[in-house]
Design an enzyme around this catalytic site. Structure first.
Site, PDB file in Angstrom:
ATOM      1  N   LEU A 449       0.843  -1.198   0.000  1.00 44.83           N
ATOM      2  CA  LEU A 449       0.000   0.000   0.000  1.00 44.83           C
ATOM      3  C   LEU A 449       0.883   1.254   0.000  1.00 44.83           C
ATOM      4  O   LEU A 449       1.821   1.367   0.791  1.00 44.83           O
ATOM      5  CB  LEU A 449      -0.906   0.012   1.227  1.00 44.83           C
ATOM      6  CG  LEU A 449      -2.048  -1.014   1.201  1.00 44.83           C
ATOM      7  CD1 LEU A 449      -2.825  -0.943   2.486  1.00 44.83           C
ATOM      8  CD2 LEU A 449      -2.959  -0.776   0.021  1.00 44.83           C
ATOM      9  N   PHE A 452       1.033   4.121   3.352  1.00 39.08           N
ATOM     10  CA  PHE A 452       0.079   3.592   4.345  1.00 39.08           C
ATOM     11  C   PHE A 452       0.266   4.257   5.710  1.00 39.08           C
ATOM     12  O   PHE A 452      -0.682   4.396   6.478  1.00 39.08           O
ATOM     13  CB  PHE A 452       0.254   2.076   4.475  1.00 39.08           C
ATOM     14  CG  PHE A 452      -0.673   1.436   5.447  1.00 39.08           C
ATOM     15  CD1 PHE A 452      -2.030   1.304   5.161  1.00 39.08           C
ATOM     16  CD2 PHE A 452      -0.228   0.988   6.678  1.00 39.08           C
ATOM     17  CE1 PHE A 452      -2.890   0.725   6.056  1.00 39.08           C
ATOM     18  CE2 PHE A 452      -1.078   0.408   7.577  1.00 39.08           C
ATOM     19  CZ  PHE A 452      -2.420   0.274   7.257  1.00 39.08           C
ATOM     20  N   GLY A 490       3.858  -5.515   7.493  1.00 34.45           N
ATOM     21  CA  GLY A 490       2.892  -4.596   8.080  1.00 34.45           C
ATOM     22  C   GLY A 490       1.800  -4.211   7.105  1.00 34.45           C
ATOM     23  O   GLY A 490       0.621  -4.421   7.354  1.00 34.45           O
ATOM     24  N   ASP A 491       2.172  -3.616   5.968  1.00 33.06           N
ATOM     25  CA  ASP A 491       1.180  -3.220   4.957  1.00 33.06           C
ATOM     26  C   ASP A 491       1.459  -3.899   3.627  1.00 33.06           C
ATOM     27  O   ASP A 491       1.057  -3.404   2.576  1.00 33.06           O
ATOM     28  CB  ASP A 491       1.168  -1.697   4.793  1.00 33.06           C
ATOM     29  CG  ASP A 491       2.542  -1.144   4.392  1.00 33.06           C
ATOM     30  OD1 ASP A 491       3.514  -1.907   4.462  1.00 33.06           O
ATOM     31  OD2 ASP A 491       2.625   0.044   4.022  1.00 33.06           O
ATOM     32  N   GLU A 492       2.158  -5.003   3.656  1.00 26.34           N
ATOM     33  CA  GLU A 492       2.480  -5.761   2.448  1.00 26.34           C
ATOM     34  C   GLU A 492       1.709  -7.081   2.423  1.00 26.34           C
ATOM     35  O   GLU A 492       1.572  -7.753   3.458  1.00 26.34           O
ATOM     36  CB  GLU A 492       3.983  -6.062   2.381  1.00 26.34           C
ATOM     37  CG  GLU A 492       4.824  -4.902   1.915  1.00 26.34           C
ATOM     38  CD  GLU A 492       6.260  -5.314   1.629  1.00 26.34           C
ATOM     39  OE1 GLU A 492       6.993  -4.514   1.049  1.00 26.34           O
ATOM     40  OE2 GLU A 492       6.643  -6.446   1.988  1.00 26.34           O
TER      41      GLU A 492
END
Length: 583
Positions: A449, A452, A490-492
């Protein structure tokens, strides 16, 4: 001469009475021995069965949270970002990503805190549940010359895996277990990460659980007591103590033979030769049944000590003794036939029922009609066997339920419910095998993202969680049955696309990028969050490991980031030349 004369002059009734009494005595002596043997054998067997089920019950009761924390700490210690940071702490980018990864997992720990030590520098990092040290997570450097740092160097010497150390704060009345997981690569120790878990409630629920005649405790690999209803018996700070100074379970036993036998039982269950082992031993000058099981993920043994006489009341067997005497007297004239039919045959059926109980069949001990002593005894045995069977069924059901929960926890991300790294590794291995057998290829897509962190800063961390959940749902809507989705960081996220080509891989990546770009995420409070993503993808070669394929997809992802984000880059193989597409 007087006795002989009296015997000669006595009537037949007296003689028969004397002979009957003599016969009764002759039969009663061996019958009593057989009866006591049956009672003792049954008590021992029922006690042993109860011990084994009790150990399995204690093994899973209350330990789910602790097992979750150990699994989570192991995952952090194996994370590529953490390993890369521990290898090269001075690299600002690696340090930034490593500390960000630790902060992400801090929120997943029950204690909302973590600590980490980088071996090369000795730097000790820490942050607590209140995020007190957000801008100052490097607290100090550990030293082999500092007594207060001995825990680290002794843990480091233990090698790979996770190691637990119990500590009790007497002022606060709180008992904590510290989970220390080694960060390692290619056999080299790079550092250590961990967290703390409050065991106070666990001790109350498991160790102090009120059961007549049953005492549960937990000990480490050296036998040092880690959890016990009596805090004076617990060996706190085990990691930093010498072996001779530890409070071990062996000190609670009276006999050297029992200590050796317990050590052998612990060795066997630790090696997996048996799930549970039990044996009668002397403790506090009385005989108790000691059962041992092994919690391999924690490196602890759960030990249950039972006073069998307190659990199984031997008075339940008393009616049969009186019944034997009553029947012998009542049927004196037909002793051989009636004694066999009315007593021995029926007792044999009871003994057969006891044998079935020993074999694990708790359905019935013996089928007896009527309301005499043997019938009541058989019903008492039936009730006991049924109670043990019911308890066994409940314990086995609880074990299955806890096992399923632990397996799902080990395979899935708790926030988005998609696979975690471990689950994705298994899915990738299965798909590679299937692809190799069918001569087809699969591909990986890494979805990151864009910006993020700004979502968390502008909308709050709860909104960030909603965005991650929405992203996972949108990606799942694009995937097929054999495809897989996992949370990579985390945001992957990482996607496994089965039976594909570089073109079809690009098509899937394009759909996902469009889904994110064209439809903002609607939050639960009505706000809309516009989102874009950077996607990097690569075809998996037949000989590729997950690390190899993900590294190439990650390289494609960074190509997109360097180009300004919000796009895709596909790397495949066509005539030996790297093929890249950007959107």
């Amino acid at each position: 001469m007087g006795l002989l004369t009296a015997w000669t002059n006595s009537g037949l009734k007296v003689r028969v009475l004397v002979l009957v009494l003599a016969t009764l005595v002759a039969i009663a002596v061996p019958a009593s021995g057989i009866f006591l043997w049956m009672v003792n054998g049954t008590v021992v067997k029922l006690g042993t069965l109860f011990a084994e089920k009790q150990i399995l019950f204690d093994r899973y009761r209350g330990l789910e949270a602790l097992m979750r924390e150990v699994s989570l700490a192991e995952t952090v210690a194996r994370a590529p970002v953490i390993v890369a940071w521990a290898e090269d702490e001075t690299d600002p980018e690696k340090a930034k990503r490593g500390l960000a990864e630790l902060e992400h997992y801090r929120l997943s720990f029950n204690d909302r805190s973590y600590f980490a030590v980088v071996d090369k520098s000795g730097n000790y990092y820490f942050n607590d549940k209140d995020n007190t040290y957000e801008h100052n997570r490097l607290r100090y450097a550990v030293s082999p010359n500092a007594p207060q740092d001995a825990w680290y160097f002794k843990t480091r010497a233990l090698g790979k895996g996770c190691h637990l150390n119990v500590n009790r704060d007497e002022v606060l009345g709180v008992t904590k277990v510290w989970i220390n997981c080694i960060i390692q690569k290619d056999g080299e120790v790079l550092g250590l990460i961990g967290t703390g878990v409050d065991l106070t409630q666990f001790i109350k629920e498991v160790v102090e659980f009120p059961q007549t005649g049953v005492q549960s405790m937990f000990v480490d690999l050296q036998g040092a007591v880690q959890a016990h209803r009596d805090p004076r018996v617990v060996d706190f700070h085990s990691l930093t103590k010498e072996a001779a100074a530890k409070k071990t379970i062996f000190r609670l036993l009276d006999e050297d033979d029992d200590r050796k036998a317990l050590a052998e039982m612990m060795r066997r269950v630790a090696k997996g030769e048996a799930l549970v082992l039990s044996r009668f031993m002397q403790m506090d000058k009385r005989e108790v049944l000691v059962g041992v099981g092994f919690l391999d993920r924690l490196g602890w043994f759960n030990v249950t000590v039972m006073d069998v006489d307190a659990i199984i009341d031997r008075k339940l067997f008393a009616p049969i003794a009186g019944l034997m005497v009553a029947i012998l007297v009542a049927v004196a004239g037909l002793m051989t036939l009636l004694f066999k039919r009315k007593v021995l045959d029926r007792l044999a059926r009871v003994e057969q029922g006891v044998g079935r109980v020993r074999a694990g069949d708790f359905s019935a001990v013996a089928s007896e009609d009527g309301n005499d002593e043997i019938a009541r005894l058989a019903r008492a045995f039936n009730e006991m066997a049924q109670a043990v069977g019911d308890n066994t069924g409940r314990l086995e059901a609880m074990v299955r339920e806890r096992t399923q929960k632990l397996e799902r926890l080990a395979q899935h991300d708790p926030l988005t419910s998609v696979l975690n790294r471990r689950g994705f590794e298994e899915a990738f291995a299965r798909e590679q095998n299937r692809a190799q057998r069918g001569g087809k290829a699969c591909g990986l897509v890494i979805v990151d993202l864009d910006r993020f962190k700004l979502v968390n800063d502008d909308y709050g961390h709860h909104a960030g969680d909603e965005v991650l959940i929405a992203l996972a749902r949108r990606m799942l809507s694009v995937l097929r049955g054999h495809d897989a989705c996992a949370r990579w960081g985390g945001d992957e996220f990482i996607l496994l696309i089965s039976d594909c080509t570089a073109d079809s891989l690009a098509t899937v990546a394009g759909k996902i990028a469009t889904l994110l770009r064209d439809a903002p995420v609607e939050l639960s409070d009505g706000r809309a969050v516009p989102m874009t993503a950077s996607l990097g993808a690569a075809m998996a070669r037949p000989e590729d490991s997950l690390t190899d394929a993900a590294a190439r997809a990650d390289a494609a992802l960074y190509q997109v980031k360097r180009g300004g984000r919000d796009g895709i880059a596909i790397e495949g193989l066509q005539s030996g030349t790297a093929l890249r597409r950007a959107v």
